[in-house]
Design a protein around this motif. Structure first.
Motif, short mmCIF file in Angstrom:
data_model
loop_
_atom_site.label_atom_id
_atom_site.label_comp_id
_atom_site.label_asym_id
_atom_site.label_seq_id
_atom_site.Cartn_x
_atom_site.Cartn_y
_atom_site.Cartn_z
N THR A 120 0.84 -1.20 0.00
CA THR A 120 0.00 0.00 0.00
C THR A 120 0.87 1.25 0.00
O THR A 120 1.91 1.29 0.67
CB THR A 120 -0.93 0.00 1.23
N LEU A 121 0.42 2.25 -0.75
CA LEU A 121 1.10 3.54 -0.84
C LEU A 121 0.15 4.64 -0.41
O LEU A 121 -0.99 4.71 -0.88
CB LEU A 121 1.57 3.78 -2.29
N TRP A 122 0.62 5.48 0.50
CA TRP A 122 -0.12 6.69 0.90
C TRP A 122 0.60 7.87 0.25
O TRP A 122 1.77 8.14 0.54
CB TRP A 122 -0.12 6.86 2.40
N ARG A 123 -0.09 8.58 -0.65
CA ARG A 123 0.55 9.69 -1.39
C ARG A 123 -0.43 10.84 -1.55
O ARG A 123 -1.52 10.68 -2.09
CB ARG A 123 1.05 9.21 -2.75
N ASN A 124 -0.04 12.00 -1.07
CA ASN A 124 -0.84 13.23 -1.24
C ASN A 124 -2.29 13.04 -0.80
O ASN A 124 -3.22 13.49 -1.45
CB ASN A 124 -0.79 13.70 -2.70
N GLY A 125 -2.47 12.35 0.30
CA GLY A 125 -3.80 12.15 0.83
C GLY A 125 -4.56 10.99 0.24
O GLY A 125 -5.65 10.66 0.70
N ALA A 126 -4.02 10.35 -0.80
CA ALA A 126 -4.68 9.20 -1.43
C ALA A 126 -4.08 7.90 -0.91
O ALA A 126 -2.88 7.84 -0.59
CB ALA A 126 -4.54 9.27 -2.95
N VAL A 127 -4.90 6.86 -0.84
CA VAL A 127 -4.44 5.53 -0.45
C VAL A 127 -4.51 4.64 -1.68
O VAL A 127 -5.58 4.43 -2.25
CB VAL A 127 -5.30 4.95 0.68
N ILE A 128 -3.35 4.12 -2.10
CA ILE A 128 -3.25 3.36 -3.35
C ILE A 128 -2.82 1.94 -3.02
O ILE A 128 -1.73 1.72 -2.46
CB ILE A 128 -2.23 4.02 -4.30
N VAL A 129 -3.66 0.97 -3.35
CA VAL A 129 -3.31 -0.44 -3.17
C VAL A 129 -2.51 -0.88 -4.39
O VAL A 129 -2.99 -0.82 -5.53
CB VAL A 129 -4.57 -1.30 -3.00
N LEU A 130 -1.28 -1.31 -4.18
CA LEU A 130 -0.39 -1.68 -5.27
C LEU A 130 -0.65 -3.11 -5.74
O LEU A 130 -1.17 -3.93 -4.98
CB LEU A 130 1.06 -1.54 -4.80
N PRO A 131 -0.26 -3.43 -6.98
CA PRO A 131 -0.45 -4.80 -7.47
C PRO A 131 0.34 -5.80 -6.65
O PRO A 131 1.40 -5.50 -6.11
CB PRO A 131 0.10 -4.73 -8.91
N GLY A 132 -0.19 -7.03 -6.56
CA GLY A 132 0.51 -8.10 -5.86
C GLY A 132 -0.22 -8.59 -4.64
O GLY A 132 -0.25 -7.91 -3.61
N ILE A 133 -0.85 -9.75 -4.73
CA ILE A 133 -1.55 -10.34 -3.59
C ILE A 133 -0.55 -10.76 -2.53
O ILE A 133 0.53 -11.26 -2.84
CB ILE A 133 -2.39 -11.55 -4.05
#
Length: 392
Positions: free
Chosen positions: A170-183
Protein backbone atom coordinates in the motif's frame (compact mmCIF):
# COMPACT_ATOMS: atom_id res chain seq x y z
CA UNK A 1 5.69 -15.21 5.44
CA UNK A 2 5.14 -18.74 4.29
CA UNK A 3 5.44 -21.53 6.83
CA UNK A 4 8.92 -23.01 6.32
CA UNK A 5 10.40 -19.72 5.22
CA UNK A 6 8.97 -17.81 8.14
CA UNK A 7 10.09 -20.32 10.77
CA UNK A 8 13.60 -20.50 9.31
CA UNK A 9 14.02 -16.74 9.27
CA UNK A 10 12.65 -16.50 12.80
CA UNK A 11 15.03 -19.16 14.10
CA UNK A 12 18.14 -17.83 12.39
CA UNK A 13 17.54 -14.08 12.47
CA UNK A 14 15.15 -13.34 15.31
CA UNK A 15 16.07 -9.65 15.39
CA UNK A 16 15.31 -8.92 11.75
CA UNK A 17 14.76 -5.48 10.21
CA UNK A 18 12.16 -4.68 7.79
CA UNK A 19 13.10 -1.02 5.92
CA UNK A 20 13.24 2.97 5.98
CA UNK A 21 13.24 5.12 3.86
CA UNK A 22 13.86 2.37 5.78
CA UNK A 23 11.68 -0.04 7.67
CA UNK A 24 11.45 -2.50 10.51
CA UNK A 25 8.45 -4.81 10.61
CA UNK A 26 7.53 -6.67 13.79
CA UNK A 27 9.48 -4.25 16.00
CA UNK A 28 8.21 -1.58 18.37
CA UNK A 29 10.35 1.41 17.54
CA UNK A 30 11.41 4.83 18.79
CA UNK A 31 13.07 7.88 17.29
CA UNK A 32 16.43 9.05 18.59
CA UNK A 33 18.34 12.13 17.53
CA UNK A 34 21.69 10.59 18.39
CA UNK A 35 24.28 13.10 19.57
CA UNK A 36 26.48 10.79 21.64
CA UNK A 37 25.72 8.48 24.56
CA UNK A 38 27.11 7.81 27.99
CA UNK A 39 27.87 4.16 27.25
CA UNK A 40 30.40 4.38 24.45
CA UNK A 41 33.67 2.81 23.35
CA UNK A 42 36.00 3.57 20.47
CA UNK A 43 38.02 1.11 18.40
CA UNK A 44 39.45 0.83 14.89
CA UNK A 45 38.06 4.23 13.90
CA UNK A 46 34.53 3.54 15.17
CA UNK A 47 32.59 4.70 18.21
CA UNK A 48 30.25 2.12 19.76
CA UNK A 49 27.29 3.30 21.82
CA UNK A 50 24.48 1.48 23.59
CA UNK A 51 20.98 2.92 23.58
CA UNK A 52 19.65 2.85 27.11
CA UNK A 53 17.02 4.63 29.17
CA UNK A 54 15.88 4.35 32.81
CA UNK A 55 13.42 1.49 33.30
CA UNK A 56 14.26 -0.18 30.00
CA UNK A 57 15.40 -3.77 30.24
CA UNK A 58 15.37 -4.11 26.45
CA UNK A 59 16.09 -1.71 23.60
CA UNK A 60 16.78 -1.97 19.90
CA UNK A 61 17.81 0.42 17.14
CA UNK A 62 16.42 -0.27 13.70
CA UNK A 63 16.63 2.74 11.40
CA UNK A 64 18.91 5.75 11.07
CA UNK A 65 18.36 8.83 8.93
CA UNK A 66 21.02 10.87 7.14
CA UNK A 67 20.78 13.38 9.99
CA UNK A 68 21.60 10.74 12.61
CA UNK A 69 18.08 10.26 13.93
CA UNK A 70 17.63 6.66 15.03
CA UNK A 71 14.45 4.61 15.13
CA UNK A 72 14.35 1.96 17.83
CA UNK A 73 12.37 0.75 20.85
CA UNK A 74 12.46 0.42 24.60
CA UNK A 75 10.65 -1.32 27.40
CA UNK A 76 10.99 -3.56 30.43
CA UNK A 77 11.31 -6.65 28.22
CA UNK A 78 11.06 -7.72 24.60
CA UNK A 79 7.31 -8.26 24.73
CA UNK A 80 6.14 -4.97 26.25
CA UNK A 81 7.69 -2.12 24.30
CA UNK A 82 6.68 1.46 23.55
CA UNK A 83 7.86 3.91 20.90
CA UNK A 84 10.10 6.54 22.44
CA UNK A 85 12.22 9.55 21.59
CA UNK A 86 15.72 9.60 23.03
CA UNK A 87 17.48 12.97 23.08
CA UNK A 88 20.88 13.27 24.75
CA UNK A 89 19.97 10.44 27.10
CA UNK A 90 16.49 11.79 27.90
CA UNK A 91 13.66 9.43 26.95
CA UNK A 92 10.17 10.56 25.94
CA UNK A 93 7.30 8.53 24.53
CA UNK A 94 5.61 9.14 21.22
CA UNK A 95 1.90 9.85 21.45
CA UNK A 96 -0.25 6.74 21.89
CA UNK A 97 -3.92 6.20 22.76
CA UNK A 98 -4.52 4.77 26.26
CA UNK A 99 -3.94 1.00 26.64
CA UNK A 100 -2.19 0.71 23.30
CA UNK A 101 1.25 -0.18 22.00
CA UNK A 102 3.07 1.38 19.09
CA UNK A 103 5.34 0.39 16.26
CA UNK A 104 7.41 3.10 14.60
CA UNK A 105 8.98 1.61 11.49
CA UNK A 106 10.42 4.47 9.45
CA UNK A 107 11.65 8.06 9.64
CA UNK A 108 12.55 10.64 6.99
CA UNK A 109 14.95 13.58 7.01
CA UNK A 110 12.25 15.90 8.40
CA UNK A 111 11.82 13.64 11.43
CA UNK A 112 8.38 12.36 10.39
CA UNK A 113 7.83 8.86 11.74
CA UNK A 114 5.54 6.11 10.47
CA UNK A 115 4.41 2.83 11.94
CA UNK A 116 1.38 1.24 13.51
CA UNK A 117 -0.60 1.32 16.75
CA UNK A 118 -2.46 -1.56 18.32
CA UNK A 119 -5.16 -0.87 20.84
CA UNK A 120 -6.47 -3.55 23.18
CA UNK A 121 -8.32 -6.20 21.21
CA UNK A 122 -7.75 -4.57 17.81
CA UNK A 123 -5.46 -5.05 14.82
CA UNK A 124 -2.68 -2.71 13.79
CA UNK A 125 -3.57 0.65 12.26
CA UNK A 126 -1.13 2.67 10.16
CA UNK A 127 0.06 5.84 11.89
CA UNK A 128 2.06 8.97 11.08
CA UNK A 129 3.76 10.95 13.85
CA UNK A 130 4.71 14.56 13.06
CA UNK A 131 6.13 16.15 16.16
CA UNK A 132 3.57 15.74 18.96
CA UNK A 133 0.76 14.88 16.56
CA UNK A 134 -0.33 11.36 15.56
CA UNK A 135 -2.46 10.85 12.43
CA UNK A 136 -4.29 7.59 11.78
CA UNK A 137 -3.76 6.61 8.11
CA UNK A 138 -6.09 3.60 8.10
CA UNK A 139 -9.26 3.58 6.03
CA UNK A 140 -12.45 2.46 7.83
CA UNK A 141 -12.75 -0.61 5.59
CA UNK A 142 -9.22 -1.82 6.37
CA UNK A 143 -9.15 -4.72 8.82
CA UNK A 144 -5.48 -3.99 9.53
CA UNK A 145 -2.72 -1.75 8.22
CA UNK A 146 0.87 -0.77 8.96
CA UNK A 147 3.03 2.03 7.58
CA UNK A 148 6.63 0.85 7.17
CA UNK A 149 8.62 3.58 5.42
CA UNK A 150 8.49 7.25 4.45
CA UNK A 151 10.65 9.18 1.99
CA UNK A 152 11.72 12.81 2.06
CA UNK A 153 8.74 14.02 0.00
CA UNK A 154 6.30 12.39 2.40
CA UNK A 155 5.29 9.28 0.41
CA UNK A 156 4.49 6.43 2.81
CA UNK A 157 4.46 2.70 2.08
CA UNK A 158 3.38 -0.33 4.01
CA UNK A 159 0.63 -2.89 3.82
CA UNK A 160 -3.07 -3.25 4.49
CA UNK A 161 -5.73 -5.92 4.42
CA UNK A 162 -9.46 -5.80 3.86
CA UNK A 163 -11.82 -8.22 5.53
CA UNK A 164 -9.02 -10.25 7.06
CA UNK A 165 -7.63 -11.51 3.73
CA UNK A 166 -4.06 -11.49 2.48
CA UNK A 167 -2.21 -8.21 2.84
CA UNK A 168 -1.65 -5.78 -0.02
CA UNK A 169 1.34 -3.51 -0.59
CA UNK A 170 0.00 0.00 0.00
CA UNK A 171 1.10 3.54 -0.84
CA UNK A 172 -0.12 6.69 0.90
CA UNK A 173 0.55 9.69 -1.39
CA UNK A 174 -0.84 13.23 -1.24
CA UNK A 175 -3.80 12.15 0.83
CA UNK A 176 -4.68 9.20 -1.43
CA UNK A 177 -4.44 5.53 -0.45
CA UNK A 178 -3.25 3.36 -3.35
CA UNK A 179 -3.31 -0.44 -3.17
CA UNK A 180 -0.39 -1.68 -5.27
CA UNK A 181 -0.45 -4.80 -7.47
CA UNK A 182 0.51 -8.10 -5.86
CA UNK A 183 -1.55 -10.34 -3.59
CA UNK A 184 -0.02 -10.94 -0.20
CA UNK A 185 2.25 -7.95 -0.71
CA UNK A 186 4.22 -5.83 1.72
CA UNK A 187 5.97 -2.59 0.71
CA UNK A 188 8.99 -2.15 2.95
CA UNK A 189 11.08 0.68 1.54
CA UNK A 190 10.70 3.70 -0.74
CA UNK A 191 13.44 5.92 -2.12
CA UNK A 192 13.26 9.61 -2.97
CA UNK A 193 12.37 8.82 -6.59
CA UNK A 194 9.31 6.90 -5.45
CA UNK A 195 10.66 3.43 -6.28
CA UNK A 196 9.33 0.87 -3.82
CA UNK A 197 10.83 -2.44 -2.67
CA UNK A 198 9.20 -5.29 -0.83
CA UNK A 199 7.63 -8.68 -1.38
CA UNK A 200 4.55 -10.30 -2.84
CA UNK A 201 3.10 -13.79 -2.55
CA UNK A 202 3.01 -16.50 -5.17
CA UNK A 203 -0.30 -18.28 -4.64
CA UNK A 204 -2.22 -21.31 -5.78
CA UNK A 205 -5.96 -21.76 -5.62
CA UNK A 206 -7.04 -23.84 -2.66
CA UNK A 207 -10.40 -25.07 -1.32
CA UNK A 208 -10.68 -22.05 0.99
CA UNK A 209 -9.04 -19.47 -1.28
CA UNK A 210 -5.51 -18.59 -2.44
CA UNK A 211 -2.70 -20.50 -0.70
CA UNK A 212 0.76 -18.94 -0.45
CA UNK A 213 3.45 -21.25 -1.87
CA UNK A 214 6.39 -18.81 -2.07
CA UNK A 215 7.40 -15.18 -1.75
CA UNK A 216 9.13 -13.07 -4.38
CA UNK A 217 11.25 -9.96 -3.92
CA UNK A 218 9.50 -7.14 -5.75
CA UNK A 219 9.89 -3.58 -6.95
CA UNK A 220 7.14 -1.16 -7.90
CA UNK A 221 7.92 1.61 -10.41
CA UNK A 222 5.05 4.01 -11.17
CA UNK A 223 2.64 1.50 -9.60
CA UNK A 224 3.86 -1.32 -11.90
CA UNK A 225 5.01 -4.52 -10.16
CA UNK A 226 8.12 -6.37 -11.32
CA UNK A 227 9.68 -9.42 -9.73
CA UNK A 228 13.38 -9.45 -8.90
CA UNK A 229 13.61 -13.20 -9.37
CA UNK A 230 14.69 -16.15 -7.31
CA UNK A 231 12.72 -19.26 -6.31
CA UNK A 232 11.98 -17.69 -2.92
CA UNK A 233 13.24 -14.20 -2.14
CA UNK A 234 12.48 -11.04 -0.21
CA UNK A 235 13.55 -7.40 -0.51
CA UNK A 236 14.10 -5.19 2.53
CA UNK A 237 15.63 -1.91 1.37
CA UNK A 238 16.29 0.28 -1.67
CA UNK A 239 18.63 3.24 -2.15
CA UNK A 240 18.20 6.30 -4.34
CA UNK A 241 19.98 4.59 -7.26
CA UNK A 242 17.31 1.88 -7.21
CA UNK A 243 19.64 -0.84 -5.88
CA UNK A 244 17.69 -3.32 -3.75
CA UNK A 245 18.95 -5.63 -0.99
CA UNK A 246 17.41 -8.63 0.70
CA UNK A 247 17.60 -12.41 0.70
CA UNK A 248 17.27 -15.27 -1.75
CA UNK A 249 17.18 -19.04 -1.40
CA UNK A 250 20.17 -20.67 -3.08
CA UNK A 251 19.95 -23.85 -5.13
CA UNK A 252 21.13 -25.74 -2.03
CA UNK A 253 18.28 -24.28 0.02
CA UNK A 254 20.37 -21.77 2.01
CA UNK A 255 19.31 -18.17 2.63
CA UNK A 256 21.83 -15.83 1.01
CA UNK A 257 22.24 -12.03 1.24
CA UNK A 258 21.81 -10.42 -2.18
CA UNK A 259 21.78 -7.07 -3.93
CA UNK A 260 19.73 -6.52 -7.07
CA UNK A 261 20.97 -4.06 -9.69
CA UNK A 262 17.94 -4.08 -11.93
CA UNK A 263 17.11 -7.79 -12.07
CA UNK A 264 20.73 -8.92 -11.73
CA UNK A 265 21.23 -10.55 -8.31
CA UNK A 266 24.66 -10.66 -6.66
CA UNK A 267 25.35 -12.99 -3.75
CA UNK A 268 27.26 -10.96 -1.15
CA UNK A 269 28.74 -13.98 0.59
CA UNK A 270 28.55 -14.80 4.29
CA UNK A 271 30.72 -14.54 7.39
CA UNK A 272 31.27 -18.30 7.70
CA UNK A 273 27.88 -19.99 7.79
CA UNK A 274 25.48 -20.77 4.98
CA UNK A 275 22.74 -18.34 6.07
CA UNK A 276 22.67 -14.53 6.02
CA UNK A 277 20.31 -11.67 5.13
CA UNK A 278 20.97 -8.12 3.89
CA UNK A 279 18.71 -5.61 5.61
CA UNK A 280 19.94 -2.11 4.71
CA UNK A 281 21.80 -0.19 2.00
CA UNK A 282 22.94 3.42 1.79
CA UNK A 283 23.54 5.63 -1.24
CA UNK A 284 27.24 4.76 -1.24
CA UNK A 285 26.29 1.10 -1.78
CA UNK A 286 27.38 -0.09 1.66
CA UNK A 287 25.17 -2.94 2.89
CA UNK A 288 24.48 -4.27 6.38
CA UNK A 289 22.73 -7.35 7.69
CA UNK A 290 23.09 -10.45 9.82
CA UNK A 291 24.28 -14.00 9.37
CA UNK A 292 25.44 -17.13 11.12
CA UNK A 293 28.93 -17.05 12.54
CA UNK A 294 29.73 -20.65 11.64
CA UNK A 295 28.63 -23.41 9.30
CA UNK A 296 25.60 -25.44 10.28
CA UNK A 297 27.69 -28.50 9.41
CA UNK A 298 30.27 -27.67 12.10
CA UNK A 299 29.63 -29.99 15.08
CA UNK A 300 30.70 -27.19 17.42
CA UNK A 301 28.37 -24.62 15.84
CA UNK A 302 26.08 -22.79 18.29
CA UNK A 303 24.14 -20.92 15.61
CA UNK A 304 25.38 -17.54 16.81
CA UNK A 305 24.32 -14.49 14.80
CA UNK A 306 26.67 -11.68 13.89
CA UNK A 307 26.05 -8.31 12.29
CA UNK A 308 27.97 -7.65 9.10
CA UNK A 309 29.01 -4.82 6.79
CA UNK A 310 29.55 -5.40 3.07
CA UNK A 311 31.59 -2.69 1.41
CA UNK A 312 32.47 -4.55 -1.80
CA UNK A 313 34.01 -7.00 -2.26
CA UNK A 314 34.57 -8.07 1.36
CA UNK A 315 32.12 -8.80 4.17
CA UNK A 316 33.13 -7.74 7.70
CA UNK A 317 32.02 -9.04 11.10
CA UNK A 318 31.10 -5.79 12.87
CA UNK A 319 31.84 -7.30 16.29
CA UNK A 320 35.50 -7.33 15.23
CA UNK A 321 35.41 -3.51 15.34
CA UNK A 322 34.62 -3.42 19.08
CA UNK A 323 37.44 -2.62 21.50
CA UNK A 324 38.81 -5.12 24.02
CA UNK A 325 36.97 -3.60 27.01
CA UNK A 326 33.61 -3.84 25.24
CA UNK A 327 34.29 -7.43 24.21
CA UNK A 328 35.41 -8.32 27.74
CA UNK A 329 32.14 -6.83 29.04
CA UNK A 330 30.33 -9.48 26.98
CA UNK A 331 28.93 -7.43 24.07
CA UNK A 332 28.57 -8.83 20.56
CA UNK A 333 26.71 -7.29 17.62
CA UNK A 334 24.03 -9.69 16.40
CA UNK A 335 22.07 -7.75 13.78
CA UNK A 336 22.81 -4.63 11.73
CA UNK A 337 19.47 -3.22 10.68
CA UNK A 338 20.41 -0.07 8.80
CA UNK A 339 23.24 2.19 7.60
CA UNK A 340 23.04 5.86 6.65
CA UNK A 341 25.08 7.78 4.07
CA UNK A 342 27.65 8.74 6.70
CA UNK A 343 28.29 5.07 7.43
CA UNK A 344 26.59 5.00 10.84
CA UNK A 345 25.24 1.51 11.56
CA UNK A 346 22.38 0.69 13.93
CA UNK A 347 21.17 -2.64 15.16
CA UNK A 348 20.83 -5.04 18.06
CA UNK A 349 23.60 -6.06 20.46
CA UNK A 350 23.60 -9.00 22.87
CA UNK A 351 25.51 -9.45 26.11
CA UNK A 352 26.77 -13.01 26.53
CA UNK A 353 27.41 -12.47 30.26
CA UNK A 354 24.14 -10.84 31.36
CA UNK A 355 21.72 -11.98 28.60
CA UNK A 356 20.83 -8.30 27.99
CA UNK A 357 19.79 -6.98 24.59
CA UNK A 358 20.35 -3.36 23.65
CA UNK A 359 20.20 -1.22 20.56
CA UNK A 360 23.53 0.07 19.33
CA UNK A 361 25.02 2.75 17.11
CA UNK A 362 28.40 2.13 15.48
CA UNK A 363 29.73 5.37 14.00
CA UNK A 364 32.94 6.03 12.06
CA UNK A 365 35.11 8.55 13.84
CA UNK A 366 35.25 11.64 11.58
CA UNK A 367 38.20 13.91 11.00
CA UNK A 368 38.38 16.77 13.59
CA UNK A 369 36.89 19.44 11.30
CA UNK A 370 34.10 17.08 10.16
CA UNK A 371 33.35 16.16 13.79
CA UNK A 372 32.82 19.81 14.76
CA UNK A 373 30.34 20.31 11.92
CA UNK A 374 28.54 17.05 12.77
CA UNK A 375 28.11 17.89 16.46
CA UNK A 376 26.81 21.35 15.60
CA UNK A 377 24.23 19.84 13.25
CA UNK A 378 23.15 17.19 15.76
CA UNK A 379 22.78 19.86 18.44
CA UNK A 380 20.37 21.71 16.18
CA UNK A 381 18.42 18.48 15.54
CA UNK A 382 18.20 17.91 19.28
CA UNK A 383 16.88 21.42 19.92
CA UNK A 384 14.19 21.02 17.24
CA UNK A 385 13.19 17.58 18.48
CA UNK A 386 12.87 18.79 22.07
CA UNK A 387 10.30 21.34 20.97
CA UNK A 388 8.39 18.59 19.16
CA UNK A 389 8.50 15.76 21.69
CA UNK A 390 5.60 15.12 24.04
CA UNK A 391 5.98 12.84 27.05
CA UNK A 392 2.89 10.71 27.67
Amino acid sequence: MSGAHSSLITALLAERKTTTMRHTPHKLLVALAFAGHAVAAQSAGYTFSLIEAPGDGYTTANTISAAGQVVGSGGPDGSALSPRVWLDGVSSMLMLPPSSTGQAHGINSAGHIVGGITESGSNSQAILWTGANATNLALPQMSSSTARAINDVGDIVGDSSFGGGLSNATLWRNGAVIVLPGIGGEARAINNSGQIAGVYAVTEDGPSGPTVVAYQAARWDNYVLSTLGGPNSQAYDINDAGVVVGEMFSSEGYIRPVRWDGTVATDLGTLAGEFAVAFGINNAGQIVGSGLKASIFDPASTFEQRAFLWDGPSIIDLTSLLDSDTLAAGWVLEVAHDINDQGWVVGSAYNTLTDARRGFVLAPVPEPETRAMLLAGLGLIGAIARRRATVV
